[in-house]
Design a protein around this motif. Structure first.
Motif, PDB file in Angstrom:
ATOM      1  N   LEU A   1      26.683  51.523  17.981  1.00  0.00           N
ATOM      2  CA  LEU A   1      26.949  50.680  19.146  1.00  0.00           C
ATOM      3  C   LEU A   1      27.671  51.429  20.260  1.00  0.00           C
ATOM      4  O   LEU A   1      27.978  50.842  21.307  1.00  0.00           O
ATOM      5  CB  LEU A   1      27.792  49.463  18.735  1.00  0.00           C
ATOM      6  CG  LEU A   1      27.116  48.453  17.805  1.00  0.00           C
ATOM      7  CD1 LEU A   1      28.132  47.461  17.274  1.00  0.00           C
ATOM      8  CD2 LEU A   1      25.984  47.726  18.526  1.00  0.00           C
ATOM      9  N   ARG A   2      27.926  52.696  20.058  1.00  0.00           N
ATOM     10  CA  ARG A   2      28.752  53.433  21.016  1.00  0.00           C
ATOM     11  C   ARG A   2      28.091  53.548  22.382  1.00  0.00           C
ATOM     12  O   ARG A   2      28.757  53.468  23.423  1.00  0.00           O
ATOM     13  CB  ARG A   2      29.095  54.812  20.460  1.00  0.00           C
ATOM     14  CG  ARG A   2      30.231  55.499  21.219  1.00  0.00           C
ATOM     15  CD  ARG A   2      30.706  56.723  20.455  1.00  0.00           C
ATOM     16  NE  ARG A   2      31.230  56.333  19.146  1.00  0.00           N
ATOM     17  CZ  ARG A   2      31.225  57.114  18.063  1.00  0.00           C
ATOM     18  NH1 ARG A   2      30.698  58.336  18.140  1.00  0.00           N
ATOM     19  NH2 ARG A   2      31.725  56.689  16.926  1.00  0.00           N
ATOM     20  N   GLY A   3      26.776  53.747  22.421  1.00  0.00           N
ATOM     21  CA  GLY A   3      26.092  53.817  23.709  1.00  0.00           C
ATOM     22  C   GLY A   3      26.243  52.527  24.489  1.00  0.00           C
ATOM     23  O   GLY A   3      26.416  52.543  25.715  1.00  0.00           O
ATOM     24  N   ILE A   4      26.201  51.381  23.794  1.00  0.00           N
ATOM     25  CA  ILE A   4      26.398  50.092  24.448  1.00  0.00           C
ATOM     26  C   ILE A   4      27.820  49.992  24.992  1.00  0.00           C
ATOM     27  O   ILE A   4      28.060  49.432  26.070  1.00  0.00           O
ATOM     28  CB  ILE A   4      26.119  48.951  23.459  1.00  0.00           C
ATOM     29  CG1 ILE A   4      24.702  49.060  22.896  1.00  0.00           C
ATOM     30  CG2 ILE A   4      26.332  47.600  24.126  1.00  0.00           C
ATOM     31  CD1 ILE A   4      23.610  48.977  23.924  1.00  0.00           C
ATOM     32  N   ALA A   5      28.789  50.545  24.243  1.00  0.00           N
ATOM     33  CA  ALA A   5      30.179  50.533  24.713  1.00  0.00           C
ATOM     34  C   ALA A   5      30.309  51.325  26.014  1.00  0.00           C
ATOM     35  O   ALA A   5      31.014  50.897  26.945  1.00  0.00           O
ATOM     36  CB  ALA A   5      31.102  51.108  23.636  1.00  0.00           C
ATOM     37  N   TYR A   6      29.631  52.453  26.096  1.00  0.00           N
ATOM     38  CA  TYR A   6      29.688  53.240  27.339  1.00  0.00           C
ATOM     39  C   TYR A   6      28.961  52.517  28.477  1.00  0.00           C
ATOM     40  O   TYR A   6      29.346  52.645  29.647  1.00  0.00           O
ATOM     41  CB  TYR A   6      29.098  54.629  27.100  1.00  0.00           C
ATOM     42  CG  TYR A   6      30.126  55.613  26.589  1.00  0.00           C
ATOM     43  CD1 TYR A   6      30.753  56.506  27.453  1.00  0.00           C
ATOM     44  CD2 TYR A   6      30.495  55.644  25.249  1.00  0.00           C
ATOM     45  CE1 TYR A   6      31.705  57.398  26.999  1.00  0.00           C
ATOM     46  CE2 TYR A   6      31.450  56.533  24.779  1.00  0.00           C
ATOM     47  CZ  TYR A   6      32.054  57.409  25.660  1.00  0.00           C
ATOM     48  OH  TYR A   6      33.010  58.290  25.208  1.00  0.00           O
ATOM     49  N   GLU A   7      27.933  51.764  28.165  1.00  0.00           N
ATOM     50  CA  GLU A   7      27.281  50.945  29.180  1.00  0.00           C
ATOM     51  C   GLU A   7      28.266  49.906  29.729  1.00  0.00           C
ATOM     52  O   GLU A   7      28.340  49.678  30.942  1.00  0.00           O
ATOM     53  CB  GLU A   7      26.057  50.246  28.574  1.00  0.00           C
ATOM     54  CG  GLU A   7      25.242  49.454  29.568  1.00  0.00           C
ATOM     55  CD  GLU A   7      23.993  48.849  28.950  1.00  0.00           C
ATOM     56  OE1 GLU A   7      23.443  47.900  29.541  1.00  0.00           O
ATOM     57  OE2 GLU A   7      23.560  49.306  27.864  1.00  0.00           O
ATOM     58  N   GLY A   8      29.036  49.281  28.824  1.00  0.00           N
ATOM     59  CA  GLY A   8      30.065  48.342  29.264  1.00  0.00           C
ATOM     60  C   GLY A   8      31.119  49.018  30.117  1.00  0.00           C
ATOM     61  O   GLY A   8      31.640  48.427  31.072  1.00  0.00           O
TER      62      GLY A   8
END
Length: 336
Positions: free
Chosen positions: A75-82
Motif C-alpha cells: 500500500l506504500r505507493g497509495i500512501a505516497y499518492e495521498g
C-alpha cells in the motif's frame, strides 16, 4: 495543544474512505458483489485518505517520509499518492513554500507518477487554474495530474461527468484526454469493479471518448486492488472492441507504476498476461522500449505539438500484439 492542520481542514475538505462504498451503492443500488469488493478496496481507500491528512499534519520530509515508509509495502505507493494530495493542498494555501516540487525531486521521486496523480486529485478543490498548474510541472508527467483530476471528478461529480458526459469547461486539448484516463479509472471503483457495469457505463459515452476511458480501466484493473479473475479481465478486453489497444496501453502503464513501487503484485501479472500474453515485468520492459522509440524521428503517430506522453502511449499501443499491422503502401505506378 493547538489542533493540527489536518483536523482544521477536515470540515473544509471532507474526505472519507467510507464515502466510496456509500456513493457506489447510491448509483447502482445495493449489490452483494459490492460488499465483497469493498473488503478489498477498503485498505486502498483508507490508506489514501489517511495519508492525505497525515501529510497535512506532518509536511516536513523528515517527519513525513518515515511515516509513509511505515505503510505496508503493498500500500506504500497509495500512501505516497495521498502525500501528493496533501502537499498540493498545502502549496495552494501557502504558495511560497512549494512543498510539492521539493518532494517530487527528493524522497517522492521513486513514486513520482503516483504523486502527480495525487496532486491532481486535489486540483478540482483549490483555486488554482489547471492550465497554470500544469505549466509548472514536468512536461512528460504533467498529464498524470489531469488523470488524477479526472478521477476525482468522475467519482465525486458522477451526475455531470458520467451520466451527462460533461467535462469541466476550463479543460481542453490533450488535457481533456488525460482527464478521461482518470474518469475511466474512477469507474473501476464507482462500479465496484464489476465488468458488466463498467462495460455498460463506458458504452453510454460518445465513441470518441471511449478509448481514453478504456485506457483508464486498463490501468485500474492492473494496478488497483485485485478483485477480478482472468475471465473478467478477458471480458473487458473483448468488450473494448476497437479500443482494446487503449486498454492494453493502460495495463502497460500500470506495469511501470508497479515496477516503480518495487513490489510485484499477482493481479498486475494476471492482467498483463490476459492482455499482453506475458507478465508485468516484460510488459514494463516493453513500455520502457516504447519510451525510447517515442523520442526518435519517425516515431509512431508523431505529429507537431503532440505531447511526449501521448507519443509514448502510441508506441506502446503499436507494440500490443493485437494491433493490426499497417496497410502496405500503394505502388506509385499501379496504385495498388
Amino acid at each position: 495543544m493547538s489542533p493540527r492542520l489536518g483536523t482544521l481542514l477536515k470540515p473544509v475538505f471532507p474526505l472519507s474512505a467510507d464515502a466510496f462504498p456509500r456513493m457506489a451503492a447510491e448509483r447502482f443500488g445495493a449489490q452483494e458483489d459490492m460488499d465483497r469488493t469493498w473488503l478489498t478496496f477498503e485498505p486502498v481507500a483508507r490508506t489514501l485518505v489517511d495519508s492525505f491528512y497525515l501529510t497535512l499534519d506532518h509536511p516536513r520530509h523528515e517527519d513525513l517520509v518515515p511515516r509513509l515508509d511505515a505503510v505496508p509495502p503493498e500500500l506504500r505507493g497509495i500512501a505516497y499518492e495521498g502525500a501528493g494530495m496533501g502537499l498540493m493542498l498545502l502549496d495552494s494555501l501557502f504558495p511560497y513554500r512549494r512543498r510539492l516540487p521539493a518532494f517530487l525531486h527528493g524522497p517522492g521521486a521513486p513514486y513520482r507518477c503516483l504523486v502527480h496523480i495525487g496532486a491532481g486529485l486535489v486540483l478540482p478543490r483549490v483555486p488554482v487554474a489547471p492550465r497554470r498548474f500544469l505549466a509548472r510541472q514536468d512536461p512528460f508527467l504533467r498529464w498524470l495530474v489531469m488523470d488524477g483530476y479526472g478521477f476525482y471528478e468522475g467519482f465525486f461529480s458522477w451526475r455531470d461527468i458520467v451520466e451527462r458526459h460533461r467535462a469541466p469547461r476550463r479543460i481542453g486539448g490533450y488535457a481533456a484526454r488525460a482527464f478521461d484516463h482518470g474518469v475511466g479509472r474512477s469507474l473501476w471503483f464507482s462500479t465496484g469493479a464489476n465488468a458488466g457495469r463498467i462495460i455498460d457505463t463506458i458504452r453510454a459515452f460518445p465513441d470518441h471518448r471511449q478509448g481514453d476511458l478504456w485506457s483508464g480501466i486498463g490501468l485500474a484493473c492492473a494496478y488497483a486492488a485485485g478483485v477480478m479473475d482472468r475471465d473478467a479481465v478477458a471480458a473487458l478486453l473483448e468488450a473494448a472492441g476497437p479500443h482494446r489497444g487503449d486498454l492494453a496501453t493502460g495495463t502497460a502503464v500500470a506495469s511501470v507504476f508497479r515496477e516503480q513501487s518495487g513490489l510485484p503484485a499477482p493481479h498486475t501479472d494476471l492482467a498483463c498476461d490476459v492482455v499482453w500474453g506475458r507478465g508485468a515485468a516484460p510488459v514494463a520492459a516493453l513500455a520502457h522500449a516504447a519510451g525510447r522509440a517515442a523520442g526518435r524521428p519517425g516515431a509512431t503517430g508523431r505529429t507537431a505539438g503532440e505531447p511526449a506522453y501521448e507519443r509514448w502511449r502510441q508506441e506502446i499501443r503499436a507494440s500490443w500484439p493485437g494491433t493490426p499491422a499497417p496497410a502496405p503502401a500503394a505502388n506509385e505506378e499501379t496504385g495498388t
